[in-house]
Design an enzyme around this catalytic site. Sequence first.
Site, PDB file in Angstrom:
ATOM      1  N   ARG A  46       0.850  -1.197   0.000  1.00  0.00           N
ATOM      2  CA  ARG A  46       0.000   0.000   0.000  1.00  0.00           C
ATOM      3  C   ARG A  46       0.883   1.243   0.000  1.00  0.00           C
ATOM      4  O   ARG A  46       0.590   2.253  -0.636  1.00  0.00           O
ATOM      5  CB  ARG A  46      -0.959   0.011   1.208  1.00  0.00           C
ATOM      6  CG  ARG A  46      -1.710   1.325   1.315  1.00  0.00           C
ATOM      7  CD  ARG A  46      -2.940   1.334   2.212  1.00  0.00           C
ATOM      8  NE  ARG A  46      -2.881   0.467   3.363  1.00  0.00           N
ATOM      9  CZ  ARG A  46      -2.141   0.687   4.452  1.00  0.00           C
ATOM     10  NH1 ARG A  46      -1.392   1.767   4.551  1.00  0.00           N
ATOM     11  NH2 ARG A  46      -2.151  -0.180   5.453  1.00  0.00           N
ATOM     12  N   TYR A  99     -16.057  18.116 -15.531  1.00  0.00           N
ATOM     13  CA  TYR A  99     -16.467  16.708 -15.647  1.00  0.00           C
ATOM     14  C   TYR A  99     -17.514  16.369 -14.578  1.00  0.00           C
ATOM     15  O   TYR A  99     -17.372  16.771 -13.407  1.00  0.00           O
ATOM     16  CB  TYR A  99     -15.222  15.818 -15.518  1.00  0.00           C
ATOM     17  CG  TYR A  99     -15.524  14.376 -15.223  1.00  0.00           C
ATOM     18  CD1 TYR A  99     -16.261  13.601 -16.108  1.00  0.00           C
ATOM     19  CD2 TYR A  99     -15.088  13.788 -14.042  1.00  0.00           C
ATOM     20  CE1 TYR A  99     -16.560  12.280 -15.828  1.00  0.00           C
ATOM     21  CE2 TYR A  99     -15.371  12.463 -13.758  1.00  0.00           C
ATOM     22  CZ  TYR A  99     -16.113  11.723 -14.653  1.00  0.00           C
ATOM     23  OH  TYR A  99     -16.411  10.421 -14.368  1.00  0.00           O
ATOM     24  N   ASP A 171      -6.757  19.362 -14.809  1.00  0.00           N
ATOM     25  CA  ASP A 171      -7.084  17.998 -15.228  1.00  0.00           C
ATOM     26  C   ASP A 171      -6.626  17.880 -16.687  1.00  0.00           C
ATOM     27  O   ASP A 171      -7.229  18.474 -17.588  1.00  0.00           O
ATOM     28  CB  ASP A 171      -8.599  17.772 -15.092  1.00  0.00           C
ATOM     29  CG  ASP A 171      -9.017  16.350 -15.436  1.00  0.00           C
ATOM     30  OD1 ASP A 171      -8.333  15.717 -16.262  1.00  0.00           O
ATOM     31  OD2 ASP A 171     -10.029  15.887 -14.895  1.00  0.00           O
ATOM     32  N   LYS A 196      -8.050   6.769 -19.340  1.00  0.00           N
ATOM     33  CA  LYS A 196      -8.333   7.228 -20.700  1.00  0.00           C
ATOM     34  C   LYS A 196      -7.097   7.038 -21.595  1.00  0.00           C
ATOM     35  O   LYS A 196      -6.671   5.918 -21.789  1.00  0.00           O
ATOM     36  CB  LYS A 196      -8.820   8.681 -20.634  1.00  0.00           C
ATOM     37  CG  LYS A 196      -9.922   8.895 -19.578  1.00  0.00           C
ATOM     38  CD  LYS A 196     -11.175   8.148 -19.912  1.00  0.00           C
ATOM     39  CE  LYS A 196     -12.292   8.130 -18.911  1.00  0.00           C
ATOM     40  NZ  LYS A 196     -12.236   8.775 -17.642  1.00  0.00           N
TER      41      LYS A 196
HETATM   42  C1  LIG Z   1     -11.790  14.709 -17.548  1.00  0.00           C
HETATM   43  C2  LIG Z   1     -11.982  13.602 -16.566  1.00  0.00           C
HETATM   44  N1  LIG Z   1     -11.419  13.693 -15.348  1.00  0.00           N
HETATM   45  C3  LIG Z   1     -11.561  12.724 -14.416  1.00  0.00           C
HETATM   46  C4  LIG Z   1     -12.304  11.593 -14.670  1.00  0.00           C
HETATM   47  C5  LIG Z   1     -12.469  10.537 -13.603  1.00  0.00           C
HETATM   48  O1  LIG Z   1     -11.628   9.463 -13.852  1.00  0.00           O
HETATM   49  P1  LIG Z   1     -11.981   7.929 -13.487  1.00  0.00           P
HETATM   50  O2  LIG Z   1     -13.190   7.552 -14.275  1.00  0.00           O
HETATM   51  O3  LIG Z   1     -10.735   7.214 -13.880  1.00  0.00           O
HETATM   52  O4  LIG Z   1     -12.247   7.875 -12.022  1.00  0.00           O
HETATM   53  C6  LIG Z   1     -12.899  11.451 -15.926  1.00  0.00           C
HETATM   54  C7  LIG Z   1     -13.708  10.253 -16.234  1.00  0.00           C
HETATM   55  O5  LIG Z   1     -14.423  10.191 -17.213  1.00  0.00           O
HETATM   56  C8  LIG Z   1     -12.733  12.481 -16.892  1.00  0.00           C
HETATM   57  O6  LIG Z   1     -13.301  12.390 -18.104  1.00  0.00           O
END
Ligand SMILES: Cc1ncc(COP(=O)(O)O)c(C=O)c1O
Length: 395
Positions: A46, A99, A171, A196
């Site tokens: 961990r 998001y 992000d 992604k």
């Molecule tokens: C721009 C963006 N940030 C964060 C996330 C969250 O990531 P996760 O789905 O891996 O938890 C997403 C998920 O679609 C996203 O599109």
Amino acid sequence: MEFATKTIHAAQPSEPETGSLIAPIFQTSTYEQEAPGQHRGFDYSRTNNPTRARLEAVLAELEGVAHAAVFGSGLAAENAILQAYLRPGDEIVIPQDVYGGTYRILNRVFQPFGVVIRQIDIGDDAALAAALSPRTRLVWIESPTNPRLLVYDITAIARAAHAAGALLVVDNTFATPLFQQPFQLGADLVVHSVTKYLGGHSDLVQGAVLARDAAVFEPVKFLQNATGAIPSPFDCWLTLRGLKTLELRMQRHEENARQIAAALDAHPLVRRVYYPGLASHPGHEIARRQMTGFGGMVSFELDGSVEEVVSFVSSRRFFALGESLGGVKALVCHPARMTHASIPAAERAALGLSDTLIRLSPGCEHPRDLVADLVSGLDAVAAARGAVAVSAVGA
Ligand SMILES: Cc1ncc(COP(=O)(O)O)c(C=O)c1O
């Protein structure tokens, strides 16, 4: 070292014990110690794991900073930043089309603890200046955004955030470090949904936080171990494998997006195309300045009904209907009913998130196949309208 070379060579020597070209998966929970408290940097997985540590080193190289921590999902990574920096009464500034999961964690998890959320048009300098206060701890942006692919001037927002004593979080999921280097533009923390493009194959869920300064990184790193939202060694290994083709994949994603955006832009059933690479996109000039590529995502508004949108997204040959994005296989999504369904309808409308918006994540297929699939779907919508009109006349 150039970016593509880094994805393959940075922090990735052959394994010293056997010469194995590709590092093994250290599928272990614990490590033998030489004497109590005396070990080789690893005591419990961990806290640290060699496969994870290798991935963190590579991600740090790709974003051009010293510090990275990976998590079990993008939202776990986001949670670590929010938990590290927000206390009751603190304020966070977020953009209108943040998001949906970021919106949800802030409104449903952090707001009940007394965190104040200021959701504004963050591209509007006056609105940003008005939203910042001495209580602002974080300014949080995506660029390009999800799903309308708006582009924000990261340098200008970083300057405003810093003048107010706040940290800027970017992000960078949609752009990837290949096309955008937020730390060079003034970001303090970068977050990724590794799920992604970085993973790139729709076969894992993972997140990452990166930081330039040790002091900014330390509270996040502490929470990685203290709250334990870590990814498995196998998932870290999969990401290491995926990263090796990041540049190749992104080039194809972008080429596909460019051709699709052009085809949609010319189609009479399309009201509006959102792609930063189009000269007509309001963020095009900023994107040219702060990105080295326009990314692989395209969204568009169908000039039609929600029923037509549902029929279109449900019947594509190559675009599977699904959430997520950034994998080698193309995906199509209806944000109002899928990724952004957690935002109430009235708020979606106020944020400019139309119910006929369709989001495309072109994969690494050939562009001709993807464009043909979309155009034939639009033609089918037009043909169905024609059939209805004819039957109405017949009646
Ligand atoms: C721009 C963006 N940030 C964060 C996330 C969250 O990531 P996760 O789905 O891996 O938890 C997403 C998920 O679609 C996203 O599109």
